[in-house]
Design a protein around this motif. Sequence first.
Motif, PDB file in Angstrom:
ATOM      1  N   ALA A  76       6.664 -63.459 -37.067  1.00  8.62           N
ATOM      2  CA  ALA A  76       6.623 -63.162 -35.631  1.00  8.62           C
ATOM      3  C   ALA A  76       6.820 -64.427 -34.798  1.00  8.62           C
ATOM      4  CB  ALA A  76       5.304 -62.478 -35.273  1.00  8.62           C
ATOM      5  N   VAL A  77       6.100 -65.497 -35.127  1.00  2.97           N
ATOM      6  CA  VAL A  77       6.234 -66.719 -34.318  1.00  2.97           C
ATOM      7  C   VAL A  77       7.558 -67.422 -34.608  1.00  2.97           C
ATOM      8  CG1 VAL A  77       3.741 -66.957 -34.045  1.00  2.97           C
ATOM      9  CG2 VAL A  77       4.901 -68.262 -35.835  1.00  2.97           C
ATOM     10  N   ARG A  78       8.035 -67.314 -35.828  1.00  4.16           N
ATOM     11  CA  ARG A  78       9.348 -67.882 -36.175  1.00  4.16           C
ATOM     12  C   ARG A  78      10.438 -67.233 -35.346  1.00  4.16           C
ATOM     13  NH1 ARG A  78      11.818 -65.347 -41.272  1.00  4.16           N
ATOM     14  NH2 ARG A  78      12.102 -63.778 -39.662  1.00  4.16           N
ATOM     15  N   ASP A  79      10.406 -65.910 -35.272  1.00  2.00           N
ATOM     16  CA  ASP A  79      11.438 -65.191 -34.526  1.00  2.00           C
ATOM     17  C   ASP A  79      11.389 -65.528 -33.035  1.00  2.00           C
ATOM     18  OD1 ASP A  79      12.209 -64.083 -36.927  1.00  2.00           O
ATOM     19  OD2 ASP A  79      11.444 -62.072 -36.483  1.00  2.00           O
ATOM     20  N   GLN A  80      10.187 -65.674 -32.482  1.00  2.31           N
ATOM     21  CA  GLN A  80      10.062 -66.067 -31.079  1.00  2.31           C
ATOM     22  C   GLN A  80      10.665 -67.450 -30.864  1.00  2.31           C
ATOM     23  OE1 GLN A  80       6.055 -66.804 -29.719  1.00  2.31           O
ATOM     24  NE2 GLN A  80       6.672 -66.764 -27.563  1.00  2.31           N
ATOM     25  N   MET A  81      10.326 -68.392 -31.739  1.00  4.23           N
ATOM     26  CA  MET A  81      10.845 -69.751 -31.597  1.00  4.23           C
ATOM     27  C   MET A  81      12.357 -69.766 -31.724  1.00  4.23           C
ATOM     28  SD  MET A  81      10.065 -72.900 -30.983  1.00  4.23           S
ATOM     29  CE  MET A  81       8.312 -73.027 -31.308  1.00  4.23           C
ATOM     30  N   GLN A  82      12.890 -69.021 -32.686  1.00  3.81           N
ATOM     31  CA  GLN A  82      14.342 -68.997 -32.865  1.00  3.81           C
ATOM     32  C   GLN A  82      15.034 -68.468 -31.614  1.00  3.81           C
ATOM     33  OE1 GLN A  82      15.999 -70.125 -35.879  1.00  3.81           O
ATOM     34  NE2 GLN A  82      17.541 -70.232 -34.276  1.00  3.81           N
ATOM     35  N   ALA A  83      14.500 -67.401 -31.043  1.00  2.00           N
ATOM     36  CA  ALA A  83      15.095 -66.842 -29.822  1.00  2.00           C
ATOM     37  C   ALA A  83      15.048 -67.866 -28.679  1.00  2.00           C
ATOM     38  CB  ALA A  83      14.366 -65.562 -29.423  1.00  2.00           C
ATOM     39  N   ASP A  84      13.937 -68.582 -28.549  1.00  2.00           N
ATOM     40  CA  ASP A  84      13.831 -69.594 -27.490  1.00  2.00           C
ATOM     41  C   ASP A  84      14.814 -70.739 -27.710  1.00  2.00           C
ATOM     42  OD1 ASP A  84      11.890 -68.140 -26.212  1.00  2.00           O
ATOM     43  OD2 ASP A  84      10.221 -69.402 -26.868  1.00  2.00           O
ATOM     44  N   LEU A  85      15.008 -71.141 -28.944  1.00  2.00           N
ATOM     45  CA  LEU A  85      15.926 -72.239 -29.236  1.00  2.00           C
ATOM     46  C   LEU A  85      17.386 -71.839 -29.046  1.00  2.00           C
ATOM     47  CD1 LEU A  85      14.137 -73.777 -32.332  1.00  2.00           C
ATOM     48  CD2 LEU A  85      14.160 -74.669 -29.982  1.00  2.00           C
ATOM     49  N   ASP A  87      18.291 -69.778 -26.577  1.00  2.00           N
ATOM     50  CA  ASP A  87      18.433 -69.521 -25.147  1.00  2.00           C
ATOM     51  C   ASP A  87      18.602 -70.865 -24.437  1.00  2.00           C
ATOM     52  OD1 ASP A  87      17.809 -69.246 -22.378  1.00  2.00           O
ATOM     53  OD2 ASP A  87      16.626 -67.449 -22.795  1.00  2.00           O
ATOM     54  N   PRO A  88      19.796 -71.132 -23.856  1.00  2.00           N
ATOM     55  CA  PRO A  88      20.038 -72.448 -23.229  1.00  2.00           C
ATOM     56  C   PRO A  88      18.995 -72.840 -22.179  1.00  2.00           C
ATOM     57  CG  PRO A  88      22.081 -71.207 -23.391  1.00  2.00           C
ATOM     58  CD  PRO A  88      20.972 -70.265 -23.789  1.00  2.00           C
ATOM     59  N   ALA A  89      18.529 -71.901 -21.403  1.00  2.00           N
ATOM     60  CA  ALA A  89      17.538 -72.225 -20.377  1.00  2.00           C
ATOM     61  C   ALA A  89      16.197 -72.600 -21.013  1.00  2.00           C
ATOM     62  CB  ALA A  89      17.359 -71.050 -19.426  1.00  2.00           C
ATOM     63  N   ARG A  90      15.818 -71.906 -22.043  1.00  2.00           N
ATOM     64  CA  ARG A  90      14.528 -72.184 -22.685  1.00  2.00           C
ATOM     65  C   ARG A  90      14.568 -73.457 -23.525  1.00  2.00           C
ATOM     66  NH1 ARG A  90      10.434 -67.769 -23.343  1.00  2.00           N
ATOM     67  NH2 ARG A  90      10.923 -66.401 -21.614  1.00  2.00           N
ATOM     68  N   VAL A  91      15.624 -73.669 -24.288  1.00  2.00           N
ATOM     69  CA  VAL A  91      15.683 -74.842 -25.157  1.00  2.00           C
ATOM     70  C   VAL A  91      15.712 -76.122 -24.332  1.00  2.00           C
ATOM     71  CG1 VAL A  91      18.200 -75.008 -25.456  1.00  2.00           C
ATOM     72  CG2 VAL A  91      16.678 -75.744 -27.298  1.00  2.00           C
ATOM     73  N   ASP A  92      16.317 -76.077 -23.152  1.00  2.00           N
ATOM     74  CA  ASP A  92      16.438 -77.266 -22.303  1.00  2.00           C
ATOM     75  C   ASP A  92      15.323 -77.384 -21.261  1.00  2.00           C
ATOM     76  OD1 ASP A  92      18.701 -78.128 -23.652  1.00  2.00           O
ATOM     77  OD2 ASP A  92      20.060 -77.045 -22.314  1.00  2.00           O
ATOM     78  N   GLU A  93      14.348 -76.477 -21.310  1.00  2.00           N
ATOM     79  CA  GLU A  93      13.258 -76.532 -20.340  1.00  2.00           C
ATOM     80  C   GLU A  93      12.489 -77.839 -20.499  1.00  2.00           C
ATOM     81  OE1 GLU A  93       9.625 -73.719 -18.703  1.00  2.00           O
ATOM     82  OE2 GLU A  93      11.023 -72.942 -20.195  1.00  2.00           O
ATOM     83  N   GLU A  94      12.270 -78.520 -19.373  1.00  2.00           N
ATOM     84  CA  GLU A  94      11.607 -79.820 -19.400  1.00  2.00           C
ATOM     85  C   GLU A  94      10.112 -79.693 -19.143  1.00  2.00           C
ATOM     86  OE1 GLU A  94      13.592 -82.442 -16.671  1.00  2.00           O
ATOM     87  OE2 GLU A  94      15.350 -82.607 -17.987  1.00  2.00           O
TER      88      GLU A  94
END
Length: 182
Positions: A76-85, A87-94
């Motif tokens: 579950a947490v792996r899949d959430q992290m993969q989706a965030d990584l 997503d250009p907006a999420r991966v680059d969030e500062e």
Amino acid sequence: MEPVADRYRRLAATMTDRVGGVPDDAWTNATPCEEWTARELVAHLVDVHGRFQALVGRELVAHPSVDEDPLGAWVAVRDQMQADLEDPARVDEEYEGRLGRSTFGRSVDGFIGFDLVVHGWDLARATGQDETIDPRDVEAVQASVDAMGDVMRSSGVIADPVEPPPAASAQVRLLASLGRRA
């Protein structure tokens, strides 16, 4: 250079295989991290994923208890992290962290990537699985240790190094630099 989403996918797939490969009677086995059993190591990985989500104001997705379903919690947490990584907006969030301004993706790549490699070996060692670390990851983690080892040791992230045997492989030398005996 391997994009963070691709590297995470590859490292997480290895961890998923290892979590899924833990025999039912091995969840209480001690790991090379002296304070953790195999189950507690998976709980640590789930917790770390939550801490990195919190850096940018997000929470972990609902997931099963590690005590009841370690593989389900991890997936579950792996899949959430993969989706965030991915997503250009999420991966680059500062965010502003202990080491200054960074991005979610850069921090996940550095810390969680490191954890997946090292703790993947720990889990394999504790549960009798294949302990091979991809040579790319041996090189990357060794570079991190070479650059930040003293800082990581002083904060308790890694143990003091041990002397590797003569003619040790790069993987064995890496593990020795982390205080582990292969």
